[in-house]
Scaffold this motif. Sequence first.
Motif, PDB file in Angstrom:
ATOM      1  N   PHE A   1       0.839  -1.199   0.000  1.00 62.80           N
ATOM      2  CA  PHE A   1       0.000   0.000   0.000  1.00 62.80           C
ATOM      3  C   PHE A   1       0.875   1.250   0.000  1.00 62.80           C
ATOM      4  CE2 PHE A   1      -2.262   3.408   2.300  1.00 62.80           C
ATOM      5  CZ  PHE A   1      -3.269   3.643   1.377  1.00 62.80           C
ATOM      6  N   ALA A   2       1.949   1.230   0.780  1.00 65.04           N
ATOM      7  CA  ALA A   2       2.860   2.384   0.818  1.00 65.04           C
ATOM      8  C   ALA A   2       3.423   2.671  -0.570  1.00 65.04           C
ATOM      9  CB  ALA A   2       3.988   2.137   1.816  1.00 65.04           C
ATOM     10  N   VAL A   3       3.822   1.632  -1.279  1.00 63.71           N
ATOM     11  CA  VAL A   3       4.366   1.808  -2.626  1.00 63.71           C
ATOM     12  C   VAL A   3       3.305   2.386  -3.565  1.00 63.71           C
ATOM     13  CG1 VAL A   3       5.246   0.579  -4.657  1.00 63.71           C
ATOM     14  CG2 VAL A   3       6.132   0.030  -2.388  1.00 63.71           C
ATOM     15  N   THR A   4       2.095   1.841  -3.515  1.00 59.80           N
ATOM     16  CA  THR A   4       1.060   2.302  -4.442  1.00 59.80           C
ATOM     17  C   THR A   4       0.590   3.721  -4.131  1.00 59.80           C
ATOM     18  OG1 THR A   4      -0.695   1.205  -3.161  1.00 59.80           O
ATOM     19  CG2 THR A   4       0.223  -0.002  -5.044  1.00 59.80           C
ATOM     20  N   ILE A   5       0.556   4.098  -2.873  1.00 63.17           N
ATOM     21  CA  ILE A   5       0.109   5.460  -2.543  1.00 63.17           C
ATOM     22  C   ILE A   5       1.170   6.484  -2.969  1.00 63.17           C
ATOM     23  CG2 ILE A   5       0.898   5.698  -0.136  1.00 63.17           C
ATOM     24  CD1 ILE A   5      -2.583   6.679  -1.255  1.00 63.17           C
ATOM     25  N   ILE A   6       2.443   6.130  -2.791  1.00 64.71           N
ATOM     26  CA  ILE A   6       3.518   7.028  -3.249  1.00 64.71           C
ATOM     27  C   ILE A   6       3.503   7.128  -4.772  1.00 64.71           C
ATOM     28  CG2 ILE A   6       6.032   7.264  -3.417  1.00 64.71           C
ATOM     29  CD1 ILE A   6       6.104   6.146  -0.496  1.00 64.71           C
ATOM     30  N   PHE A   7       3.311   5.993  -5.446  1.00 69.21           N
ATOM     31  CA  PHE A   7       3.200   5.981  -6.904  1.00 69.21           C
ATOM     32  C   PHE A   7       2.027   6.864  -7.352  1.00 69.21           C
ATOM     33  CE2 PHE A   7       1.218   3.832 -10.627  1.00 69.21           C
ATOM     34  CZ  PHE A   7       2.205   4.110 -11.560  1.00 69.21           C
ATOM     35  N   ALA A   8       0.904   6.759  -6.665  1.00 62.22           N
ATOM     36  CA  ALA A   8      -0.274   7.561  -7.015  1.00 62.22           C
ATOM     37  C   ALA A   8       0.017   9.056  -6.864  1.00 62.22           C
ATOM     38  CB  ALA A   8      -1.468   7.157  -6.144  1.00 62.22           C
ATOM     39  N   PHE A   9       0.670   9.447  -5.792  1.00 63.44           N
ATOM     40  CA  PHE A   9       0.986  10.865  -5.595  1.00 63.44           C
ATOM     41  C   PHE A   9       1.939  11.379  -6.671  1.00 63.44           C
ATOM     42  CE2 PHE A   9      -0.241  10.329  -0.979  1.00 63.44           C
ATOM     43  CZ  PHE A   9      -1.371  11.131  -1.073  1.00 63.44           C
ATOM     44  N   ILE A  10       2.900  10.561  -7.076  1.00 63.07           N
ATOM     45  CA  ILE A  10       3.834  10.979  -8.129  1.00 63.07           C
ATOM     46  C   ILE A  10       3.089  11.187  -9.447  1.00 63.07           C
ATOM     47  CG2 ILE A  10       5.759  10.203  -9.579  1.00 63.07           C
ATOM     48  CD1 ILE A  10       6.889   8.844  -7.018  1.00 63.07           C
ATOM     49  N   VAL A  11       2.224  10.242  -9.807  1.00 60.73           N
ATOM     50  CA  VAL A  11       1.470  10.355 -11.059  1.00 60.73           C
ATOM     51  C   VAL A  11       0.557  11.581 -11.035  1.00 60.73           C
ATOM     52  CG1 VAL A  11      -0.335   9.261 -12.459  1.00 60.73           C
ATOM     53  CG2 VAL A  11       1.593   7.901 -11.634  1.00 60.73           C
ATOM     54  N   MET A  12      -0.130  11.802  -9.916  1.00 57.94           N
ATOM     55  CA  MET A  12      -1.054  12.941  -9.842  1.00 57.94           C
ATOM     56  C   MET A  12      -0.297  14.272  -9.821  1.00 57.94           C
ATOM     57  SD  MET A  12      -4.224  11.538  -7.545  1.00 57.94           S
ATOM     58  CE  MET A  12      -3.300  10.768  -6.230  1.00 57.94           C
ATOM     59  N   TYR A  13       0.839  14.318  -9.152  1.00 58.32           N
ATOM     60  CA  TYR A  13       1.660  15.532  -9.161  1.00 58.32           C
ATOM     61  C   TYR A  13       2.139  15.824 -10.580  1.00 58.32           C
ATOM     62  CZ  TYR A  13       5.558  18.693  -8.438  1.00 58.32           C
ATOM     63  OH  TYR A  13       6.419  19.759  -8.522  1.00 58.32           O
ATOM     64  N   ASP A  14       2.577  14.785 -11.274  1.00 56.94           N
ATOM     65  CA  ASP A  14       3.043  14.948 -12.646  1.00 56.94           C
ATOM     66  C   ASP A  14       1.920  15.446 -13.546  1.00 56.94           C
ATOM     67  OD1 ASP A  14       5.077  14.418 -14.839  1.00 56.94           O
ATOM     68  OD2 ASP A  14       3.419  13.130 -15.483  1.00 56.94           O
ATOM     69  N   ALA A  15       0.729  14.893 -13.380  1.00 54.11           N
ATOM     70  CA  ALA A  15      -0.406  15.284 -14.219  1.00 54.11           C
ATOM     71  C   ALA A  15      -0.762  16.751 -14.028  1.00 54.11           C
ATOM     72  CB  ALA A  15      -1.614  14.405 -13.912  1.00 54.11           C
ATOM     73  N   ALA A  16      -0.750  17.214 -12.780  1.00 61.45           N
ATOM     74  CA  ALA A  16      -1.154  18.590 -12.491  1.00 61.45           C
ATOM     75  C   ALA A  16       0.005  19.574 -12.581  1.00 61.45           C
ATOM     76  CB  ALA A  16      -1.780  18.678 -11.099  1.00 61.45           C
ATOM     77  N   GLY A  17       1.230  19.080 -12.504  1.00 58.34           N
ATOM     78  CA  GLY A  17       2.374  19.985 -12.507  1.00 58.34           C
ATOM     79  C   GLY A  17       3.113  19.976 -13.818  1.00 58.34           C
ATOM     80  N   VAL A  18       3.895  18.947 -14.031  1.00 57.75           N
ATOM     81  CA  VAL A  18       4.790  18.890 -15.181  1.00 57.75           C
ATOM     82  C   VAL A  18       4.017  18.871 -16.496  1.00 57.75           C
ATOM     83  CG1 VAL A  18       6.599  17.522 -16.305  1.00 57.75           C
ATOM     84  CG2 VAL A  18       6.547  17.716 -13.810  1.00 57.75           C
ATOM     85  N   ARG A  19       3.014  17.984 -16.600  1.00 55.84           N
ATOM     86  CA  ARG A  19       2.291  17.875 -17.873  1.00 55.84           C
ATOM     87  C   ARG A  19       1.440  19.105 -18.145  1.00 55.84           C
ATOM     88  NH1 ARG A  19      -0.664  12.813 -17.100  1.00 55.84           N
ATOM     89  NH2 ARG A  19      -2.046  13.787 -18.579  1.00 55.84           N
ATOM     90  N   GLN A  20       0.908  19.724 -17.099  1.00 53.98           N
ATOM     91  CA  GLN A  20       0.128  20.945 -17.324  1.00 53.98           C
ATOM     92  C   GLN A  20       1.046  22.064 -17.800  1.00 53.98           C
ATOM     93  OE1 GLN A  20      -1.693  22.943 -13.989  1.00 53.98           O
ATOM     94  NE2 GLN A  20      -3.343  23.709 -15.271  1.00 53.98           N
ATOM     95  N   ALA A  21       2.243  22.157 -17.225  1.00 55.00           N
ATOM     96  CA  ALA A  21       3.202  23.170 -17.666  1.00 55.00           C
ATOM     97  C   ALA A  21       3.598  22.936 -19.120  1.00 55.00           C
ATOM     98  CB  ALA A  21       4.436  23.152 -16.765  1.00 55.00           C
ATOM     99  N   ALA A  22       3.778  21.680 -19.503  1.00 56.62           N
ATOM    100  CA  ALA A  22       4.112  21.362 -20.897  1.00 56.62           C
ATOM    101  C   ALA A  22       2.981  21.790 -21.827  1.00 56.62           C
ATOM    102  CB  ALA A  22       4.396  19.873 -21.044  1.00 56.62           C
ATOM    103  N   GLY A  23       1.744  21.628 -21.390  1.00 58.93           N
ATOM    104  CA  GLY A  23       0.601  22.065 -22.188  1.00 58.93           C
ATOM    105  C   GLY A  23       0.573  23.577 -22.357  1.00 58.93           C
ATOM    106  N   LYS A  24       0.905  24.300 -21.299  1.00 60.55           N
ATOM    107  CA  LYS A  24       0.954  25.763 -21.388  1.00 60.55           C
ATOM    108  C   LYS A  24       2.067  26.209 -22.338  1.00 60.55           C
ATOM    109  CE  LYS A  24      -0.959  26.753 -16.830  1.00 60.55           C
ATOM    110  NZ  LYS A  24      -0.678  27.298 -15.486  1.00 60.55           N
ATOM    111  N   GLN A  25       3.205  25.523 -22.276  1.00 64.16           N
ATOM    112  CA  GLN A  25       4.305  25.843 -23.187  1.00 64.16           C
ATOM    113  C   GLN A  25       3.910  25.553 -24.628  1.00 64.16           C
ATOM    114  OE1 GLN A  25       7.629  23.629 -21.661  1.00 64.16           O
ATOM    115  NE2 GLN A  25       7.923  25.009 -19.941  1.00 64.16           N
ATOM    116  N   ALA A  26       3.192  24.465 -24.856  1.00 62.67           N
ATOM    117  CA  ALA A  26       2.738  24.133 -26.203  1.00 62.67           C
ATOM    118  C   ALA A  26       1.815  25.218 -26.739  1.00 62.67           C
ATOM    119  CB  ALA A  26       2.030  22.781 -26.198  1.00 62.67           C
ATOM    120  N   LYS A  27       0.953  25.765 -25.878  1.00 58.23           N
ATOM    121  CA  LYS A  27       0.042  26.831 -26.297  1.00 58.23           C
ATOM    122  C   LYS A  27       0.826  28.072 -26.737  1.00 58.23           C
ATOM    123  CE  LYS A  27      -4.031  27.448 -24.401  1.00 58.23           C
ATOM    124  NZ  LYS A  27      -5.107  27.759 -23.436  1.00 58.23           N
TER     125      LYS A  27
END
Length: 146
Positions: A72-98
């Motif tokens: 569970f510890a591994v999956t919850i940390i994995f989930a936080f990394i994926v969600m942080y990436d979705a809202a942070g890094v990938r959103q920033a990449a989308g803004k740069q693309a615009k």
Amino acid sequence: MNEFLANKLIWIPFTASLIAQILKMFYYWRKNHKINLRHLTEAGGMPSSHSALVSSLATVIGIKEGLNSSLFAVTIIFAFIVMYDAAGVRQAAGKQAKVLNKIINELSHKYYFREEHLRELIGHTPVEVIAGCFLGILVSLILMKY
């Protein structure tokens, strides 16, 4: 193969992700009054299917293995990394693309460009990530009962 297909810990998270993709299509239909089947396969938008998948995975593991388990510890940390990436890094990449698309459009009036437009909707807002997270948890809680 039957054991693989019968494994709830695999198909429940994918079901949560699929439900998020279907909801995404209906969300944009309601907003724009147009059906776009591309929303069934595209990244970005409301709700986040990535967040639904990883939060569902963490939820089913938490239910099956316990909230104090290493898995569970591994999956919850994995989930936080994926969600942080979705809202942070990938959103920033989308803004740069615009911004880059705007520059290409402005320069294409003066110069010849053969560049394709970059995809702008590849990340998520925090609200989209949270909605996907809650959807994944809800789907898991419902389907783990059966």
